[in-house]
Design a protein around this motif. Structure first.
Motif, PDB file in Angstrom:
ATOM      1  N   GLY A 153      11.675  -8.530 -37.237  1.00  0.00           N
ATOM      2  CA  GLY A 153      11.928  -9.661 -36.531  1.00  0.00           C
ATOM      3  C   GLY A 153      10.554 -10.465 -36.305  1.00  0.00           C
ATOM      4  N   LEU A 154       9.502 -10.087 -36.881  1.00  0.00           N
ATOM      5  CA  LEU A 154       8.302 -10.831 -36.631  1.00  0.00           C
ATOM      6  C   LEU A 154       8.016 -11.614 -37.894  1.00  0.00           C
ATOM      7  CD1 LEU A 154       6.338  -7.912 -35.630  1.00  0.00           C
ATOM      8  CD2 LEU A 154       7.575  -9.462 -33.956  1.00  0.00           C
ATOM      9  N   SER A 155       7.073 -12.669 -37.556  1.00  0.00           N
ATOM     10  CA  SER A 155       6.435 -13.648 -38.460  1.00  0.00           C
ATOM     11  C   SER A 155       5.369 -12.879 -39.339  1.00  0.00           C
ATOM     12  CB  SER A 155       6.088 -14.992 -38.103  1.00  0.00           C
ATOM     13  OG  SER A 155       5.066 -15.090 -37.350  1.00  0.00           O
ATOM     14  N   ARG A 156       5.208 -13.372 -40.668  1.00  0.00           N
ATOM     15  CA  ARG A 156       4.198 -12.622 -41.175  1.00  0.00           C
ATOM     16  C   ARG A 156       2.818 -13.174 -40.587  1.00  0.00           C
ATOM     17  NH1 ARG A 156       4.214 -13.900 -47.360  1.00  0.00           N
ATOM     18  NH2 ARG A 156       5.740 -15.487 -46.963  1.00  0.00           N
ATOM     19  N   THR A 157       2.887 -14.401 -40.456  1.00  0.00           N
ATOM     20  CA  THR A 157       1.519 -14.988 -39.581  1.00  0.00           C
ATOM     21  C   THR A 157       1.161 -14.089 -38.545  1.00  0.00           C
ATOM     22  OG1 THR A 157       1.990 -17.284 -40.364  1.00  0.00           O
ATOM     23  CG2 THR A 157       0.451 -16.973 -38.542  1.00  0.00           C
ATOM     24  N   ARG A 158       2.172 -13.738 -37.684  1.00  0.00           N
ATOM     25  CA  ARG A 158       1.999 -12.965 -36.342  1.00  0.00           C
ATOM     26  C   ARG A 158       1.419 -11.567 -36.748  1.00  0.00           C
ATOM     27  NH1 ARG A 158       5.962 -11.156 -31.573  1.00  0.00           N
ATOM     28  NH2 ARG A 158       4.360 -10.305 -30.194  1.00  0.00           N
ATOM     29  N   LEU A 159       2.167 -10.986 -37.790  1.00  0.00           N
ATOM     30  CA  LEU A 159       1.799  -9.597 -38.388  1.00  0.00           C
ATOM     31  C   LEU A 159       0.193  -9.508 -38.934  1.00  0.00           C
ATOM     32  CD1 LEU A 159       4.772  -8.638 -40.469  1.00  0.00           C
ATOM     33  CD2 LEU A 159       4.017  -7.194 -38.439  1.00  0.00           C
ATOM     34  N   HIS A 160      -0.237 -10.719 -39.496  1.00  0.00           N
ATOM     35  CA  HIS A 160      -1.505 -10.779 -40.058  1.00  0.00           C
ATOM     36  C   HIS A 160      -2.690 -10.817 -38.846  1.00  0.00           C
ATOM     37  CE1 HIS A 160      -1.151 -10.486 -44.317  1.00  0.00           C
ATOM     38  NE2 HIS A 160      -0.132 -10.913 -44.294  1.00  0.00           N
ATOM     39  N   ALA A 161      -2.070 -11.585 -37.810  1.00  0.00           N
ATOM     40  CA  ALA A 161      -2.907 -11.965 -36.640  1.00  0.00           C
ATOM     41  C   ALA A 161      -3.159 -10.504 -35.915  1.00  0.00           C
ATOM     42  CB  ALA A 161      -2.198 -13.012 -35.738  1.00  0.00           C
ATOM     43  N   LEU A 162      -1.982  -9.631 -35.726  1.00  0.00           N
ATOM     44  CA  LEU A 162      -2.223  -8.493 -35.084  1.00  0.00           C
ATOM     45  C   LEU A 162      -3.178  -7.548 -35.808  1.00  0.00           C
ATOM     46  CD1 LEU A 162       1.546  -7.876 -34.235  1.00  0.00           C
ATOM     47  CD2 LEU A 162      -0.139  -8.202 -32.424  1.00  0.00           C
ATOM     48  N   TYR A 163      -2.915  -7.645 -37.227  1.00  0.00           N
ATOM     49  CA  TYR A 163      -3.605  -6.693 -38.186  1.00  0.00           C
ATOM     50  C   TYR A 163      -5.204  -7.194 -37.883  1.00  0.00           C
ATOM     51  CZ  TYR A 163      -5.775  -4.701 -42.525  1.00  0.00           C
ATOM     52  OH  TYR A 163      -6.670  -3.881 -43.271  1.00  0.00           O
ATOM     53  N   GLY A 164      -5.617  -8.405 -37.679  1.00  0.00           N
ATOM     54  CA  GLY A 164      -6.726  -8.893 -37.724  1.00  0.00           C
ATOM     55  C   GLY A 164      -7.425  -8.508 -36.071  1.00  0.00           C
ATOM     56  N   ALA A 165      -6.400  -8.401 -35.404  1.00  0.00           N
ATOM     57  CA  ALA A 165      -7.067  -8.249 -34.101  1.00  0.00           C
ATOM     58  C   ALA A 165      -7.122  -6.641 -33.393  1.00  0.00           C
ATOM     59  CB  ALA A 165      -5.876  -8.721 -32.866  1.00  0.00           C
ATOM     60  N   ASP A 191       0.067  -1.412 -32.027  1.00  0.00           N
ATOM     61  CA  ASP A 191      -0.174  -1.438 -30.489  1.00  0.00           C
ATOM     62  C   ASP A 191       0.834  -2.469 -29.828  1.00  0.00           C
ATOM     63  OD1 ASP A 191      -1.150  -1.155 -27.859  1.00  0.00           O
ATOM     64  OD2 ASP A 191      -3.139  -1.428 -28.372  1.00  0.00           O
ATOM     65  N   ALA A 192       1.961  -2.086 -29.080  1.00  0.00           N
ATOM     66  CA  ALA A 192       2.736  -2.966 -28.686  1.00  0.00           C
ATOM     67  C   ALA A 192       2.257  -3.301 -27.257  1.00  0.00           C
ATOM     68  CB  ALA A 192       4.133  -2.567 -28.680  1.00  0.00           C
ATOM     69  N   SER A 193       1.440  -2.682 -26.464  1.00  0.00           N
ATOM     70  CA  SER A 193       1.156  -2.784 -25.227  1.00  0.00           C
ATOM     71  C   SER A 193       0.798  -4.136 -24.922  1.00  0.00           C
ATOM     72  CB  SER A 193      -0.008  -1.712 -24.663  1.00  0.00           C
ATOM     73  OG  SER A 193      -1.255  -2.126 -25.426  1.00  0.00           O
ATOM     74  N   GLY A 194       1.322  -4.820 -23.856  1.00  0.00           N
ATOM     75  CA  GLY A 194       1.352  -6.315 -23.620  1.00  0.00           C
ATOM     76  C   GLY A 194       2.015  -7.141 -24.422  1.00  0.00           C
ATOM     77  N   LEU A 195       2.818  -6.894 -25.202  1.00  0.00           N
ATOM     78  CA  LEU A 195       3.707  -7.810 -26.189  1.00  0.00           C
ATOM     79  C   LEU A 195       4.933  -8.075 -25.287  1.00  0.00           C
ATOM     80  CD1 LEU A 195       3.139  -6.457 -29.792  1.00  0.00           C
ATOM     81  CD2 LEU A 195       1.811  -8.114 -28.565  1.00  0.00           C
ATOM     82  N   PRO A 196       5.163  -9.394 -25.207  1.00  0.00           N
ATOM     83  CA  PRO A 196       6.360  -9.750 -24.264  1.00  0.00           C
ATOM     84  C   PRO A 196       7.786  -9.134 -25.015  1.00  0.00           C
ATOM     85  CG  PRO A 196       5.539 -11.591 -25.433  1.00  0.00           C
ATOM     86  CD  PRO A 196       4.284 -10.573 -25.573  1.00  0.00           C
ATOM     87  N   ASP A 197       7.897  -9.213 -26.384  1.00  0.00           N
ATOM     88  CA  ASP A 197       8.913  -8.794 -26.960  1.00  0.00           C
ATOM     89  C   ASP A 197       8.872  -7.183 -27.652  1.00  0.00           C
ATOM     90  OD1 ASP A 197       6.933  -9.020 -28.760  1.00  0.00           O
ATOM     91  OD2 ASP A 197       8.151 -10.163 -30.287  1.00  0.00           O
ATOM     92  N   ARG A 198       8.103  -6.432 -26.868  1.00  0.00           N
ATOM     93  CA  ARG A 198       8.023  -4.936 -26.971  1.00  0.00           C
ATOM     94  C   ARG A 198       9.259  -4.226 -27.283  1.00  0.00           C
ATOM     95  NH1 ARG A 198       8.225  -1.000 -23.291  1.00  0.00           N
ATOM     96  NH2 ARG A 198       7.510   1.062 -23.927  1.00  0.00           N
ATOM     97  N   GLU A 199      10.325  -4.624 -26.377  1.00  0.00           N
ATOM     98  CA  GLU A 199      11.434  -3.836 -26.446  1.00  0.00           C
ATOM     99  C   GLU A 199      12.385  -4.392 -27.658  1.00  0.00           C
ATOM    100  OE1 GLU A 199      12.494  -1.288 -24.839  1.00  0.00           O
ATOM    101  OE2 GLU A 199      10.416  -1.389 -23.753  1.00  0.00           O
ATOM    102  N   ASP A 200      12.482  -5.648 -27.944  1.00  0.00           N
ATOM    103  CA  ASP A 200      13.110  -6.192 -29.110  1.00  0.00           C
ATOM    104  C   ASP A 200      12.390  -5.434 -30.177  1.00  0.00           C
ATOM    105  OD1 ASP A 200      14.743  -7.766 -27.848  1.00  0.00           O
ATOM    106  OD2 ASP A 200      13.714  -9.589 -28.289  1.00  0.00           O
ATOM    107  N   ILE A 201      11.115  -5.332 -30.479  1.00  0.00           N
ATOM    108  CA  ILE A 201      10.598  -4.680 -31.593  1.00  0.00           C
ATOM    109  C   ILE A 201      11.090  -3.414 -31.891  1.00  0.00           C
ATOM    110  CG2 ILE A 201       8.169  -3.985 -32.464  1.00  0.00           C
ATOM    111  CD1 ILE A 201       6.886  -6.391 -31.405  1.00  0.00           C
ATOM    112  N   ALA A 202      11.100  -2.625 -30.731  1.00  0.00           N
ATOM    113  CA  ALA A 202      11.496  -1.164 -30.591  1.00  0.00           C
ATOM    114  C   ALA A 202      12.944  -1.137 -31.145  1.00  0.00           C
ATOM    115  CB  ALA A 202      11.337  -0.431 -29.433  1.00  0.00           C
TER     116      ALA A 202
END
Length: 211
Positions: A153-165, A191-202
């Motif tokens: 349920g994530l955008s590809r843009t966000r995934l690439h941003a997480l990878y870059g970070a 690393d989902a620490s601090g992500l506001p949608d951590r539980e949705d991702i889970a």
């Protein structure tokens, strides 16, 4: 580690690659689909095996060689049993072998539709790292970033941003890894620490409904 949510995704592609072959009936190149059937020919102690394809326009068959003039005693017993029983799983594994198909066709259509079976391996109440392990019995064509986006349920843009970070790690990690298909035995760690949608991702990762 006590901070892990570990899941395993089994990726099962729905449609095998379709090579374009010159069709004798149609008079030009046409896409051919795998029929999930084999043709065998025994000549003394030697064996020929072909995977049968059919033209999508007229149903004319094309026999794709798997091996020819192979000495029977040199064939692995499990392979021989699969050939003789027309084992569907064995056939599909070869139907999805796009590297082998490229020796027979210059154009091959691939399809991104997959069934994804999700199983939770272990979970810590205080998890912060999501570890996704991949089981890919037959080669998949979907890009890893597309797969993760649709299944988490994530955008590809966000995934690439997480990878870059550095908050999304891949094993194996290689050039353009997110743009390549997932491999059997591969892993993604987020690393989902601090992500506001951590539980949705889970919930997405575990295959649960998300409200």
């Amino acid at each position: 580690m006590c901070n892990l949510l570990k899941v395993r995704w089994t990726i099962v592609p729905q449609t095998p690659p379709q090579p374009w072959i010159v069709c004798g009936n149609c008079g030009g190149p046409k896409p051919f689909r795998a029929s999930d059937k084999l043709r065998l020919n025994a000549n003394g102690k030697r064996l020929d095996a072909w995977l049968i394809y059919k033209c999508l326009s007229c149903d004319k068959t094309w026999n794709r060689p798997l091996f020819e003039r192979q000495t029977i005693r040199d064939i692995d017993p499990m392979t021989l049993d699969a050939l003789q029983s027309n084992d569907r799983h064995w056939i599909r594994r070869h139907a999805f072998d796009i590297a082998a198909l490229r020796h027979k066709a210059t154009r091959i259509d691939t399809f991104a539709e997959n069934d994804v079976d999700k199983a939770t391996i272990s979970v810590s109440p205080a998890w912060s790292l999501l570890e996704i392990s991949f089981s890919v019995p037959t080669a998949a064509s979907i890009r890893l970033d597309r797969l993760l986006a649709s299944e988490l349920g994530l955008s590809r843009t966000r995934l690439h941003a997480l990878y870059g970070a550095g908050k999304l790690r891949l094993d194996p990690d290689r050039k353009d890894a997110l743009r390549r298909p997932p491999k059997d035995g591969g892993q993604v760690i987020i690393d989902a620490s601090g992500l506001p949608d951590r539980e949705d991702i889970a919930r997405y990762a575990r295959g649960e409904n998300v409200a």
